[in-house]
Enzyme design. Structure first.
Site, mmCIF file in Angstrom:
data_model
loop_
_atom_site.group_PDB
_atom_site.id
_atom_site.type_symbol
_atom_site.label_atom_id
_atom_site.label_comp_id
_atom_site.label_asym_id
_atom_site.label_seq_id
_atom_site.Cartn_x
_atom_site.Cartn_y
_atom_site.Cartn_z
ATOM 1 N N LYS A 68 -0.384 -1.477 1.705
ATOM 2 C CA LYS A 68 0.293 -1.894 0.544
ATOM 3 C C LYS A 68 1.729 -2.418 1.204
ATOM 4 O O LYS A 68 2.278 -3.669 0.893
ATOM 5 C CB LYS A 68 0.881 -0.878 -0.486
ATOM 6 N N SER B 288 2.794 0.105 -4.516
ATOM 7 C CA SER B 288 2.788 1.686 -4.827
ATOM 8 C C SER B 288 3.902 2.265 -4.081
ATOM 9 O O SER B 288 4.419 2.354 -3.381
ATOM 10 C CB SER B 288 1.512 2.353 -4.248
ATOM 11 N N TYR C 163 -3.782 3.596 3.366
ATOM 12 C CA TYR C 163 -3.714 2.995 2.222
ATOM 13 C C TYR C 163 -2.360 2.360 1.961
ATOM 14 O O TYR C 163 -1.899 1.381 1.550
ATOM 15 C CB TYR C 163 -3.856 3.820 1.085
#
Ligand code: NAD
Ligand code: UDP
Length: 347
Positions: free
Chosen positions: A158, A130, A154
């Site tokens: 990643k 991402s 988050y």
């Protein structure tokens, strides 16, 4: 054509990618626990592609299940040749409140998958990364060489999976074929309107919120900040049509399977920014509905402008986006208007 394992294949990006891969002639095994998706999505994927896929319902973190998936494919003489790994959790705010859950599903889940792949000699992987890992970007458009500096759990998960993949690739550079695809803002739907994005509860993201306002499920959009250093004061993002993104996965897979072992890290975006107010106007034009909004305070953690430099993907994959913001709104509206409650109650 290859036999592929698609983790999280029932989700928003996974379902669209499954259509593209089935149409390209690949055989698919989808692993999904439906924690954030519906089996109806996969029924419609098969209907759209006119081909069937194999479904394994279960959790990515279950090593016994993973072993069964790979071992049964081996035993059938049709081993899994590559994995496209979408399964994961993706809500920034939730990741702040429940970091361990995010580390468990996103990082431990990926580790479990990689161990099983390695044990079965399957060493080709496309990973859903991402643009969130760029944090507050220092340069826009953002090249892949920009610093990785996530600003929420988050994003950390990643970045950690990308680190794990880099370590793994370095441990056996003649074996692993890996593509980390850093998505910008995927939106829209299949042009048929049969599959699309179906978030649980109140959408966190702009595009599903706007389309739910247009259909009358929500009263008005809150525009997070009108004083950003952008032409109209609202935040600017790089929206990418989910079908372009799906085609990017097919291109990445083809590049990996057709070339020497390597680790590719690529932005998938359009390279073009659109502001929140531009999205509102484009959606109003596509839907013929009004999207009332009010400008409120900035959302904590937001950057003013996030736009990809997509030139490396064009060079390495021969892939670039084909669809405009108007296309994203038209297809997003086709999905929303035909499925006002998403997959709920659908047959
Ligand atoms: P999604 O939630 O629609 O799809 C994820 C799928 O994974 C769902 O079908 C869910 O049921 C499944 N899943 C979740 N945990 C699982 C588990 N433990 N075991 C098995 N299946 C599990 O999300 P999406 O938008 O399609 O995103 C796919 C991937 O792309 C995610 O990894 C996400 O982090 C990444 N990504 C998404 C965006 C975005 O804006 N949508 C942007 C950048 C990256
Ligand atoms: N945004 C907004 N109202 C919303 C949701 C988002 O104004 O209800 C803005 C947000 O501040 C950002 C853009 O829309 O400028 C895209 O936000 P989204 O959450 O969709 O994606 P991300 O923040 O991950 O880029």
């Amino acid at each position: 054509m290859a036999r592929l394992l698609i983790t999280g294949g029932a989700g928003f990006i996974g379902s669209h990618t499954c259509v593209v891969l089935l149409e390209a002639g690949h055989d698919l095994v989808v692993l999904d626990d439906f924690s954030n998706s519906s089996p109806v999505a996969l029924e419609r994927v098969q209907e759209l592609a006119g081909r069937s896929l194999e479904l394994v319902r279960g959790d990515l973190r279950d090593p016994v299940l993973l072993e069964q998936v790979f071992a049964s494919a081996d035993a059938a003489g049709a081993p899994i040749e590559a994995v496209i790994h979408f399964a994961g959790l993706k809500a920034v705010g939730e990741s702040v409140a429940q970091p361990l859950r995010y580390w468990d599903v996103n990082v431990a889940g990926s580790r479990a998958l990689l161990s099983t792949m390695d044990a079965h000699g399957c060493r080709t992987l496309v990973f859903s990364s991402s643009a969130t890992l760029y944090g507050y970007p220092e340069t826009v458009p953002i090249p892949e060489t920009a610093p990785v500096q996530p600003i929420n759990p988050y994003g950390h998960t990643k970045a950690s999976v990308e680190r794990m993949l880099a370590d793994l690739a370095a441990s056996a550079p003649d074996a692993w074929r890996i593509a980390c695809l850093r998505y910008f803002n995927p939106v829209g739907a299949h042009p048929s309107g049969r599959i699309g994005e179906d978030p649980n509860g109140i959408p966190n993201n702009l595009f599903p919120f706007v389309s739910q306002v247009a259909i009358g499920r929500r009263q008005r959009l809150s525009v997070f900040g009108g004083d950003w250093p952008t032409p109209d004061g609202s935040g600017v993002r790089d929206y990418i049509h989910v079908m372009d993104l799906a085609e990017g996965h097919r291109a990445a897979l083809d590049a990996l399977l057709g070339d020497r072992p390597q680790l590719l890290t690529l932005n998938l975006g359009s390279g073009v920014g659109a502001s929140v107010l531009e999205v509102v106007r484009a959606f109003e034009a596509a839907s013929g509905r009004a999207v009332p909004y009010e400008v409120v305070d900035r959302r904590p953690g937001d950057a003013a402008i996030t736009v990809a430099d997509p030139s490396l993907a064009a060079e390495r994959l021969g892939w670039r986006t084909q669809r405009s913001l108007a296309d994203m709104c038209r297809d997003g509206w086709a999905w929303q208007s035909a499925n006002p409650q998403g997959y709920q109650g659908a047959s």
